[in-house]
Design an enzyme around this catalytic site. Structure first.
Site, mmCIF file in Angstrom:
data_model
loop_
_atom_site.group_PDB
_atom_site.id
_atom_site.type_symbol
_atom_site.label_atom_id
_atom_site.label_comp_id
_atom_site.label_asym_id
_atom_site.label_seq_id
_atom_site.Cartn_x
_atom_site.Cartn_y
_atom_site.Cartn_z
ATOM 1 N N PHE B 8 -7.692 -30.548 -38.754
ATOM 2 C CA PHE B 8 -7.877 -31.881 -39.335
ATOM 3 C C PHE B 8 -7.926 -32.914 -38.214
ATOM 4 O O PHE B 8 -7.357 -33.987 -38.291
ATOM 5 C CB PHE B 8 -6.732 -32.166 -40.329
ATOM 6 C CG PHE B 8 -7.001 -33.323 -41.256
ATOM 7 C CD1 PHE B 8 -8.109 -33.310 -42.096
ATOM 8 C CD2 PHE B 8 -6.144 -34.418 -41.303
ATOM 9 C CE1 PHE B 8 -8.358 -34.373 -42.957
ATOM 10 C CE2 PHE B 8 -6.387 -35.493 -42.148
ATOM 11 C CZ PHE B 8 -7.491 -35.468 -42.984
ATOM 12 N N ILE B 11 -13.248 -33.470 -35.517
ATOM 13 C CA ILE B 11 -14.360 -32.782 -36.177
ATOM 14 C C ILE B 11 -14.026 -32.468 -37.634
ATOM 15 O O ILE B 11 -14.828 -32.722 -38.542
ATOM 16 C CB ILE B 11 -14.743 -31.480 -35.414
ATOM 17 C CG1 ILE B 11 -15.220 -31.808 -33.989
ATOM 18 C CG2 ILE B 11 -15.814 -30.689 -36.167
ATOM 19 C CD1 ILE B 11 -16.500 -32.620 -33.906
ATOM 20 N N THR B 91 -10.505 -25.936 -35.095
ATOM 21 C CA THR B 91 -9.273 -26.096 -34.316
ATOM 22 C C THR B 91 -9.662 -26.359 -32.858
ATOM 23 O O THR B 91 -10.804 -26.124 -32.462
ATOM 24 C CB THR B 91 -8.387 -24.835 -34.399
ATOM 25 O OG1 THR B 91 -9.123 -23.709 -33.930
ATOM 26 C CG2 THR B 91 -7.898 -24.587 -35.817
ATOM 27 N N GLU B 144 -23.664 -23.732 -34.610
ATOM 28 C CA GLU B 144 -24.554 -24.707 -33.959
ATOM 29 C C GLU B 144 -23.798 -25.766 -33.172
ATOM 30 O O GLU B 144 -24.233 -26.194 -32.105
ATOM 31 C CB GLU B 144 -25.440 -25.369 -35.018
ATOM 32 C CG GLU B 144 -26.544 -26.235 -34.472
ATOM 33 C CD GLU B 144 -27.586 -25.416 -33.725
ATOM 34 O OE1 GLU B 144 -27.539 -25.432 -32.489
ATOM 35 O OE2 GLU B 144 -28.415 -24.751 -34.374
ATOM 36 N N GLY B 149 -23.770 -30.136 -28.978
ATOM 37 C CA GLY B 149 -23.538 -30.977 -30.154
ATOM 38 C C GLY B 149 -24.587 -30.864 -31.228
ATOM 39 O O GLY B 149 -24.763 -29.808 -31.833
ATOM 40 N N GLU B 205 -11.127 -36.278 -20.378
ATOM 41 C CA GLU B 205 -9.671 -36.214 -20.512
ATOM 42 C C GLU B 205 -9.002 -36.719 -19.231
ATOM 43 O O GLU B 205 -9.637 -36.857 -18.203
ATOM 44 C CB GLU B 205 -9.249 -34.752 -20.728
ATOM 45 C CG GLU B 205 -9.941 -34.058 -21.880
ATOM 46 C CD GLU B 205 -9.524 -34.645 -23.216
ATOM 47 O OE1 GLU B 205 -8.348 -35.004 -23.364
ATOM 48 O OE2 GLU B 205 -10.400 -34.756 -24.092
ATOM 49 N N ASP B 216 -16.494 -26.165 -19.132
ATOM 50 C CA ASP B 216 -17.115 -26.407 -20.434
ATOM 51 C C ASP B 216 -18.572 -25.915 -20.443
ATOM 52 O O ASP B 216 -18.992 -25.208 -21.356
ATOM 53 C CB ASP B 216 -17.041 -27.912 -20.740
ATOM 54 C CG ASP B 216 -17.760 -28.274 -22.021
ATOM 55 O OD1 ASP B 216 -17.348 -27.772 -23.081
ATOM 56 O OD2 ASP B 216 -18.734 -29.053 -21.959
ATOM 57 N N LYS B 220 -20.574 -22.726 -22.626
ATOM 58 C CA LYS B 220 -21.811 -22.864 -23.400
ATOM 59 C C LYS B 220 -22.870 -21.878 -22.915
ATOM 60 O O LYS B 220 -23.625 -21.322 -23.713
ATOM 61 C CB LYS B 220 -22.301 -24.311 -23.317
ATOM 62 C CG LYS B 220 -21.361 -25.242 -24.085
ATOM 63 C CD LYS B 220 -21.530 -26.681 -23.686
ATOM 64 C CE LYS B 220 -20.611 -27.571 -24.517
ATOM 65 N NZ LYS B 220 -20.569 -28.947 -24.012
#
Lengths: 156, 334
Positions: B8, B11, B91, B144, B149, B205, B216, B220
């Site tokens: 929650f 996203i 999450t 996706e 994004g 961050e 990151d 991907k």
């Protein structure tokens, strides 16, 4: 495979036609002919041909036949397609190591350096590399940069 | 269909909001569309008749939802509830072991529950295992939102390049590093200052290593290689160089020869993430926080997609995946 075949022909009618025969017989496809009649020396005219042969063997046979016919060979070598390559190196780097990277026919055509003395030295190098060896050259540059503690930025 | 939303956060909430905004479109595909459960890290709410989405997006914490917050309950309890058809897994990403998302996904797929996710971690750690579980369970696993994004890269290949083989992929897959490098390129700022700006603007961050060290982007690359090129690539297989050593001088030297330095992920002979020289007239040369993916296919040739890679736009990708499942289920029912 494309070859530069430059021959010396006697400055008499019919010589060029005669010289073309062994080329055709050995599977050569003529891409271009430059007939430099204004530069005869000792009665000989240089003729530069670009010929596409199936292999280097076909070129060698052609050259042998031309010699037997009494035609002088000025040059008979493969034409290597080259690509322009730009790389940037961050960190101290010896330019000579790139030129001697173990890949044949690499030529440095330009470079620019900033902060040469510092650890943040930055070097942009423009190279001419045989098109078929670009990947090999980039692998070699990367290895050299790692050995020197520099960071290689290569083009996508 | 009965939907559960795990997570929650940004996203998870965004997806619930999108369900509400696009309710009419969703109902056209499925009259019985209901969100029956939502969980956060401390508990969940559940209602087999469907939760009130308006009230859900009105609360700051899930525990403030007017009825039935089960404190201490776990997402796994929701997955085990009767009649769940689809799980949206949102999450936080953990690329070390994929948890907790990986456990949730395994469990859902084993129960034949469709999974839609924007969480990279589980897919980086166990892509082929999860794909096999989905096949065995006869359900869909759509992701996706995990890469670039809202850019519809997986949908594009799945729907529109069905006969093509993807030969090579390269892409700017991290918006933060692209922002930093763009500032260096256009404003002549140093890496340190550009990074500080990115932190102040909330683009990265406090600990920026996930972005600037290429972690990151490498995640991907792993997902793209496995999903679109049928490779068996793990995170450790990606040669990874970040952008910390890229100096202002290097950016200027590149600029003077009509290149921009960009952090590029490549799947080719090499699988790597590294700063590269991108010609300024190349379609990959996008600036700011934009992402771009360039694919080379055997029949279609080269295709480039450009868009925003993180933030609210990701919700579009998640919603589209949910609608894709609804559509195929509606088709099955005839």
């Amino acid at each position: 495979m494309k070859f530069d075949l430059t021959i010396a022909l006697a400055d008499r009618p019919g010589q060029l036609i005669r010289a073309l025969e062994p080329i055709a017989k050995n599977g050569g496809n003529i891409v271009s002919i430059i007939h430099e009649r204004e530069e005869p020396s000792a009665g000989l005219v240089p003729v530069s041909l670009v010929v596409d042969f199936p292999s280097a063997l076909n070129l060698r046979r052609t050259v042998d036949e031309l010699r037997r016919m009494g035609i002088g060979i000025i040059r008979a070598e493969e034409i290597i397609d080259t690509s322009r390559l730009t790389v940037i190196l961050i960190g101290k780097m010896d330019l000579k190591r790139l030129a001697n990277a173990g890949v044949e026919n690499i030529r440095i055509v330009g470079f620019e350096v900033s902060n040469p003395a510092s650890d943040d030295a930055c070097l942009r190098v423009e190279l001419e590399v045989p098109t078929a060896s670009v990947e090999e050259a980039l692998d070699a540059f990367k290895r050299i940069a790692e050995e020197e503690g520099a960071l290689l930025l290569s083009p996508i | 269909m009965n939907i559960i939303v795990i997570g929650f956060g940004f996203i998870g909430r965004g997806v619930i909001e999108a369900f509400l905004r696009k309710a009419e479109r969703i109902r056209r595909l499925d009259e019985d569309f209901r969100v029956v459960g939502v969980s956060d890290s401390r508990g969940y709410v559940y209602d087999s008749e469907g939760l009130d989405l308006k009230r859900l997006i009105g609360v700051d914490e899930l525990s403030q939802y007017p009825s039935g917050y089960c404190r201490g309950g776990s997402a796994e309890d929701l997955i085990e509830m009767e009649g769940v058809d689809l799980m949206v897994e949102a999450t936080p990403t953990n690329v070390v072991d994929g948890e907790p998302g990986l456990t949730f996904m395994r469990r859902a797929l084993r129960r034949g529950i469709h999974v839609v996710t924007s969480n990279k971690g589980p897919l980086v750690v166990a892509f082929h295992e999860l794909k096999s579980l989905a096949e065995e369970g006869g359900c869909q696993l759509l992701f996706e939102g995990t890469v670039a994004g809202a850019i519809p890269i997986f949908s594009l290949v799945r729907e529109s390049l069905q006969g093509d083989e993807i030969l090579r992929i390269s892409g700017i897959l991290n918006g933060t590093t692209n922002y930093i490098l763009s500032r260096m390129h256009f404003e002549g700022t140093s890496f340190e200052i550009a990074l500080k700006e990115a932190q102040e603007r909330g683009i990265t961050e406090r600990d920026p290593s996930y972005d600037v060290d290429g972690i990151d982007a490498a995640c991907k690359v792993v997902i793209l290689a496995n999903a679109l090129m049928n490779r068996d690539v793990r995170f450790e297989d990606v040669e990874r160089t970040g952008i910390r050593r890229v100096t202002q001088e290097a950016v200027s030297l590149a600029k003077r020869s009509n290149f921009a330095i960009k952090l590029v992920g490549t799947i080719d002979r090499r699988i790597e993430v590294a700063p590269k020289l991108v010609p300024i007239n190349h379609p990959l040369c996008v600036h700011g926080t934009l992402n771009a993916v360039h694919i080379e296919a055997d029949l279609a040739g080269e295709i480039t997609l450009v868009g925003y890679g993180a933030g609210r736009e990701t919700v579009s990708a998640v919603l589209n995946d949910v609608l894709t499942v609804l559509k195929s289920e509606a088709k099955k029912k005839g």
